[in-house]
Design a protein around this motif. Structure first.
Motif, PDB file in Angstrom:
ATOM      1  N   ASN A 172      -4.735   0.957  -3.899  1.00  0.00           N
ATOM      2  CA  ASN A 172      -4.360  -0.160  -4.767  1.00  0.00           C
ATOM      3  C   ASN A 172      -3.814  -1.333  -3.958  1.00  0.00           C
ATOM      4  N   VAL A 173      -2.989  -1.029  -2.985  1.00  0.00           N
ATOM      5  CA  VAL A 173      -2.414  -2.098  -2.157  1.00  0.00           C
ATOM      6  C   VAL A 173      -3.499  -2.744  -1.305  1.00  0.00           C
ATOM      7  N   MET A 174      -4.420  -1.929  -0.804  1.00  0.00           N
ATOM      8  CA  MET A 174      -5.529  -2.466  -0.016  1.00  0.00           C
ATOM      9  C   MET A 174      -6.353  -3.435  -0.858  1.00  0.00           C
ATOM     10  N   SER A 175      -6.635  -3.078  -2.078  1.00  0.00           N
ATOM     11  CA  SER A 175      -7.412  -3.956  -2.967  1.00  0.00           C
ATOM     12  C   SER A 175      -6.666  -5.264  -3.215  1.00  0.00           C
ATOM     13  N   TYR A 176      -5.365  -5.160  -3.400  1.00  0.00           N
ATOM     14  CA  TYR A 176      -4.544  -6.360  -3.601  1.00  0.00           C
ATOM     15  C   TYR A 176      -4.618  -7.276  -2.378  1.00  0.00           C
ATOM     16  N   CYS A 177      -4.522  -6.703  -1.191  1.00  0.00           N
ATOM     17  CA  CYS A 177      -4.574  -7.494   0.039  1.00  0.00           C
ATOM     18  C   CYS A 177      -5.926  -8.178   0.211  1.00  0.00           C
ATOM     19  N   LEU A 178      -6.996  -7.471  -0.086  1.00  0.00           N
ATOM     20  CA  LEU A 178      -8.332  -8.033   0.081  1.00  0.00           C
ATOM     21  C   LEU A 178      -8.612  -9.153  -0.919  1.00  0.00           C
ATOM     22  N   LYS A 179      -7.973  -9.075  -2.053  1.00  0.00           N
ATOM     23  CA  LYS A 179      -8.203 -10.078  -3.098  1.00  0.00           C
ATOM     24  C   LYS A 179      -7.274 -11.277  -2.966  1.00  0.00           C
ATOM     25  N   GLU A 180      -5.998 -11.047  -2.670  1.00  0.00           N
ATOM     26  CA  GLU A 180      -4.991 -12.106  -2.740  1.00  0.00           C
ATOM     27  C   GLU A 180      -4.567 -12.677  -1.386  1.00  0.00           C
ATOM     28  N   PHE A 181      -4.783 -11.927  -0.300  1.00  0.00           N
ATOM     29  CA  PHE A 181      -4.310 -12.349   1.023  1.00  0.00           C
ATOM     30  C   PHE A 181      -2.844 -12.775   0.957  1.00  0.00           C
ATOM     31  N   PRO A 182      -1.965 -11.852   0.572  1.00  0.00           N
ATOM     32  CA  PRO A 182      -0.558 -12.216   0.341  1.00  0.00           C
ATOM     33  C   PRO A 182       0.176 -12.535   1.641  1.00  0.00           C
ATOM     34  N   THR A 183       1.189 -13.383   1.521  1.00  0.00           N
ATOM     35  CA  THR A 183       2.103 -13.581   2.636  1.00  0.00           C
ATOM     36  C   THR A 183       2.923 -12.305   2.806  1.00  0.00           C
ATOM     37  N   SER A 184       3.691 -12.238   3.879  1.00  0.00           N
ATOM     38  CA  SER A 184       4.497 -11.044   4.121  1.00  0.00           C
ATOM     39  C   SER A 184       5.469 -10.795   2.968  1.00  0.00           C
ATOM     40  N   ALA A 185       6.125 -11.853   2.509  1.00  0.00           N
ATOM     41  CA  ALA A 185       7.096 -11.699   1.418  1.00  0.00           C
ATOM     42  C   ALA A 185       6.406 -11.284   0.122  1.00  0.00           C
ATOM     43  N   GLU A 186       5.233 -11.837  -0.151  1.00  0.00           N
ATOM     44  CA  GLU A 186       4.498 -11.480  -1.370  1.00  0.00           C
ATOM     45  C   GLU A 186       4.063 -10.019  -1.335  1.00  0.00           C
ATOM     46  N   LEU A 187       3.625  -9.557  -0.168  1.00  0.00           N
ATOM     47  CA  LEU A 187       3.215  -8.159  -0.051  1.00  0.00           C
ATOM     48  C   LEU A 187       4.416  -7.228  -0.187  1.00  0.00           C
ATOM     49  N   ASP A 188       5.550  -7.619   0.375  1.00  0.00           N
ATOM     50  CA  ASP A 188       6.770  -6.814   0.216  1.00  0.00           C
ATOM     51  C   ASP A 188       7.121  -6.657  -1.260  1.00  0.00           C
ATOM     52  N   THR A 189       7.077  -7.767  -1.982  1.00  0.00           N
ATOM     53  CA  THR A 189       7.416  -7.737  -3.406  1.00  0.00           C
ATOM     54  C   THR A 189       6.454  -6.858  -4.189  1.00  0.00           C
ATOM     55  N   TYR A 190       5.161  -6.985  -3.911  1.00  0.00           N
ATOM     56  CA  TYR A 190       4.145  -6.180  -4.598  1.00  0.00           C
ATOM     57  C   TYR A 190       4.388  -4.689  -4.347  1.00  0.00           C
ATOM     58  N   CYS A 191       4.653  -4.332  -3.097  1.00  0.00           N
ATOM     59  CA  CYS A 191       4.867  -2.925  -2.759  1.00  0.00           C
ATOM     60  C   CYS A 191       6.117  -2.369  -3.442  1.00  0.00           C
ATOM     61  N   GLY A 195       6.677   0.670  -6.111  1.00  0.00           N
ATOM     62  CA  GLY A 195       7.495   1.804  -5.714  1.00  0.00           C
ATOM     63  C   GLY A 195       7.133   2.390  -4.372  1.00  0.00           C
ATOM     64  N   VAL A 196       6.518   1.577  -3.490  1.00  0.00           N
ATOM     65  CA  VAL A 196       6.119   2.082  -2.174  1.00  0.00           C
ATOM     66  C   VAL A 196       6.805   1.271  -1.076  1.00  0.00           C
ATOM     67  N   CYS A 197       6.814   1.815   0.124  1.00  0.00           N
ATOM     68  CA  CYS A 197       7.476   1.178   1.256  1.00  0.00           C
ATOM     69  C   CYS A 197       6.565   0.129   1.884  1.00  0.00           C
ATOM     70  N   PRO A 198       6.948  -1.141   1.858  1.00  0.00           N
ATOM     71  CA  PRO A 198       6.107  -2.182   2.465  1.00  0.00           C
ATOM     72  C   PRO A 198       5.879  -1.949   3.959  1.00  0.00           C
ATOM     73  N   TYR A 199       6.931  -1.528   4.661  1.00  0.00           N
ATOM     74  CA  TYR A 199       6.810  -1.352   6.110  1.00  0.00           C
ATOM     75  C   TYR A 199       5.801  -0.255   6.447  1.00  0.00           C
ATOM     76  N   GLU A 200       5.913   0.887   5.796  1.00  0.00           N
ATOM     77  CA  GLU A 200       4.983   1.993   6.053  1.00  0.00           C
ATOM     78  C   GLU A 200       3.571   1.640   5.593  1.00  0.00           C
ATOM     79  N   MET A 201       3.481   0.918   4.484  1.00  0.00           N
ATOM     80  CA  MET A 201       2.166   0.531   3.981  1.00  0.00           C
ATOM     81  C   MET A 201       1.451  -0.385   4.971  1.00  0.00           C
ATOM     82  N   LYS A 202       2.176  -1.333   5.519  1.00  0.00           N
ATOM     83  CA  LYS A 202       1.566  -2.245   6.495  1.00  0.00           C
ATOM     84  C   LYS A 202       1.086  -1.479   7.724  1.00  0.00           C
TER      85      LYS A 202
END
Length: 656
Positions: A172-191, A195-202
């Motif tokens: 799900n996070v991968m799909s979000y990244c491919l579609k939205e190209f979030p900034t670091s802060a936006e990806l942190d908020t989404y994660c 309910g997931v860890c942004p650092y581990e996800m990255k």
């Protein structure tokens, strides 16, 4: 921690960008350029592509308006997609990484591409941030994180609820990244919302991305670089490095390899000895006695060598080591064993603490590592000195020749090094030790030259031996008269906080418009003042050359039209500067040391300050430099002498 609260530096950046016209289909000359090409962009893309195709480094100064972010990505992606390389785009600030994600989003409209921005655990870990632990050292956070992950994997209490769900949500996070190209802060908020860890996800997603954007520290720190490359897929994955604002990389590398041994470190280690069974080591020597003597030895070195009114002294080879060896009657090899024993005591202390759930770093360990680094520091690469400050005496090992990053860069088969202010280019590629095959290019700004004017006056100077009360009064009056004469937002740059502080009372009394000030060490207050300044149209903001305002912030449109630069910001004399100058003289010839360590950085800072005004095709602005020494640098600064700066300024703005 509320990540949306407050006004930070990065919230000011890239607020207004030149309008870019999107293309409907790819350009055969530049398939990854999503915009209609501006002047010189196709030329830059061709030059970059040719260089990296040939496995060469390209060092380029790319003026305002050339779009260095998008052209480097366009050329880099075309090369990387053909060769299977992964692009690592290195930035100094979060705002620069945000800009990369914006450009990748634009590229995705014509070409399939992916990218992600990496930040440290302290910025991306939601658990530590909520617990107020994000200010802890990275190694402490890493240990705490590892413990929580281990507990989660073993279904034990005290684990990390964010880590538990990370693998389940990766698609799900991968799909979000491919579609939205979030900034670091936006990806942190989404994660976090998922309910997931942004650092581990990255970390998990890095392997799958075409472009990974990361801060300099990810290659400057050997330990972080090792983990970073492993997360990218290992050493077998070929990389293409793009270094943004490359003029900052050399100093950042020196800072990374420099270190100090302070009284606070020593006293903290002594305190730890009282609760730790340090025991006896080599020749029945107690670690506690070594630490106590280290404190006395530093004080002795300071007392014997630092005279009244002086704050530092360069130590000779083995100045500290000989004192310790004499005191404990040990050889050089035995001293090394003694230091390793100290580190071992600290290691055991940390093992004991971790068993109790305390992941603090042992102060004995920290001091031992610093002492080992001191003993091993190469006299040709480091300036080792004893210094004094309000916090007491301390040792400082300043790296003047950062070999680690130089070696890493030399191993790369092609890379892009770019900045808006990188001249003289030979200084950069020589100091960085780049291969002789490196290509140097300069691309001027395509913006209308008539929109900018730079003048200087020859009746004032901040040269140290000329700073008498008469000269300081004359400079004050120049600033006051210029500020009052021009009804535009004005930025005044001083060479130091001290000079700004000394003149503040007089300026506040005599300048008849709203005034705002940069506050040393008070970023929030500074940013609030800057925000208020930018909302107006006839205020004055007082700042210091070389700070975040001079380099890190753009002022498009009417936010800034007039800049007053007080003096030439040569760096203050220091032991490290003298040693670097001597080193460059020996390497490159007489006077090259002065040029590389003092002249070039000073002129670069002035150019950066001037560049704050013109960020779009329609921006206009004037800069006045208050120093007669500019006559030596007229060509580099494109400056002309003015005998009537107030009249020239009024005339310039009356025509617009």
């Amino acid at each position: 921690m509320d990540r949306s609260s407050g006004i930070g530096l990065d919230s000011f950046l890239n607020r207004s960008q030149p309008e870019k016209k999107m293309v409907k289909e790819e350009n055969p000359e530049a398939p990854y350029l999503p915009y209609e090409p501006r002047p010189m962009q196709l030329e830059i893309i061709t030059d970059v592509r040719r260089a990296i195709d040939e496995g060469r480094h390209i060092v380029m100064e790319s003026g305002t308006g050339t779009g260095k972010t998008i052209v480097s990505l366009a050329a880099g992606l075309e090369h990387a997609m053909r060769t299977g390389k992964k692009i690592v785009y290195l930035t100094r600030t979060i705002s620069q990484s945000d800009q990369v994600m914006k450009e990748l989003r634009a590229i995705s409209t014509i070409k399939q591409v992916s990218g992600i921005t990496i930040t440290g655990r302290n910025k991306s870990c939601p658990l530590f941030a909520k617990e107020g632990l994000d200010d802890l050292p990275p190694n402490v956070l890493s240990l705490m994180c590892d413990d929580k992950k281990k507990k989660s994997m073993n279904d034990n209490a005290g684990g990390c609820r964010f880590f538990d769900r990370t693998k389940a949500e990766i698609n799900n996070v991968m799909s979000y990244c491919l579609k939205e190209f979030p900034t670091s802060a936006e990806l942190d908020t989404y994660c976090e919302k998922a309910g997931v860890c942004p650092y581990e996800m990255k970390k998990m997603l890095m392997k799958e991305m075409d472009v990974v954007v990361a801060p300099y520290i990810h290659i400057l720190s050997e330990d972080i670089r090792t983990n970073f490359i492993a997360n990218l897929g290992g050493e077998d994955v070929p990389l293409l490095l793009i270094v943004d604002e490359a003029h900052n990389l050399i100093d950042a590398a020196r800072d990374q390899e420099s270190f100090s041994i302070t009284m606070r470190m020593i006293e903290a280690a002594m305190d730890e000895c009282t609760v730790t069974k340090t025991g006896e080591t080599l020749n029945s020597i107690k670690i506690e006695d070594v630490i106590k003597f280290l404190k006395a030895a530093i004080k002795q070195l300071a007392t014997q060598n630092i005279s009244l009114g002086v704050k530092e002294f360069r130590l000779g080879k083995d100045a500290l080591e000989s004192l310790i060896m004499k005191r404990f009657n040990v050889t050089r090899n035995e001293l090394n064993v003694l230091i390793e024993d100290m580190i071992g005591v600290g290691d055991k202390r940390m093992d004991t603490l971790s068993e109790k759930g305390d992941f603090s770093i042992s102060e004995i360990y920290t001091l031992g590592v610093a002492l080992r680094d001191w003993v091993m520091s190469d006299n040709d690469r480091y300036v080792r000195s004893v210094k004094t400050s309000e916090n007491g005496e301390y040792l400082f090992a300043a790296c003047i020749d950062p070999s680690d990053i130089v070696k890493f860069m030399q191993e790369q088969q092609g890379a892009v090094h770019m900045s808006g202010t990188l001249q003289p280019l030979e200084q950069y590629y020589k100091v960085m030790g780049l291969p002789r095959t490196a290509i140097a290019r300069t691309y001027p700004s395509p913006f209308p030259k008539e929109n900018r004017s730079v003048i200087y006056v020859d009746d004032v100077t901040t040269k140290y031996d000329k700073r008498d009360p008469v000269m300081m009064s004359r400079i004050e009056n120049r600033i006051i008269d210029l500020c009052n004469a021009v009804e535009k937002n004005t930025l005044v740059f001083f060479p130091s906080y001290k000079m700004m502080k000394d003149m503040r009372a007089s300026l506040e009394l005599k300048i008849k418009k709203p005034m705002f000030w940069e506050e040393s060490g008070q970023q929030k207050r500074t940013m609030n003042a800057l925000n208020a300044f930018r909302r107006g149209s006839n205020g004055v903001f007082f700042s210091v050359m070389g700070g975040s305002v001079a380099e890190g912030i753009d002022f498009p449109g009417e936010e800034l039209c007039f800049t007053i630069i007080v003096g030439i910001p040569y760096p203050p004399p220091s032991l490290e500067l003298k040693a670097m100058s001597d080193m460059f003289d020996a390497r490159y010839g007489p006077r090259m040391g002065w040029r590389y360590t003092s002249e070039v950085p000073a002129i670069r800072k002035i150019r950066q300050a001037i560049g704050r005004m013109i960020r779009t095709e329609t921006d206009y602005g004037m800069a006045v430099i208050l120093d007669s020494r500019v006559s030596e640098y007229q060509r580099q600064l494109e400056a002309t002498l003015s005998k009537h700066p107030i009249k020239d300024a009024v005339d310039f703005f009356s025509k617009r």
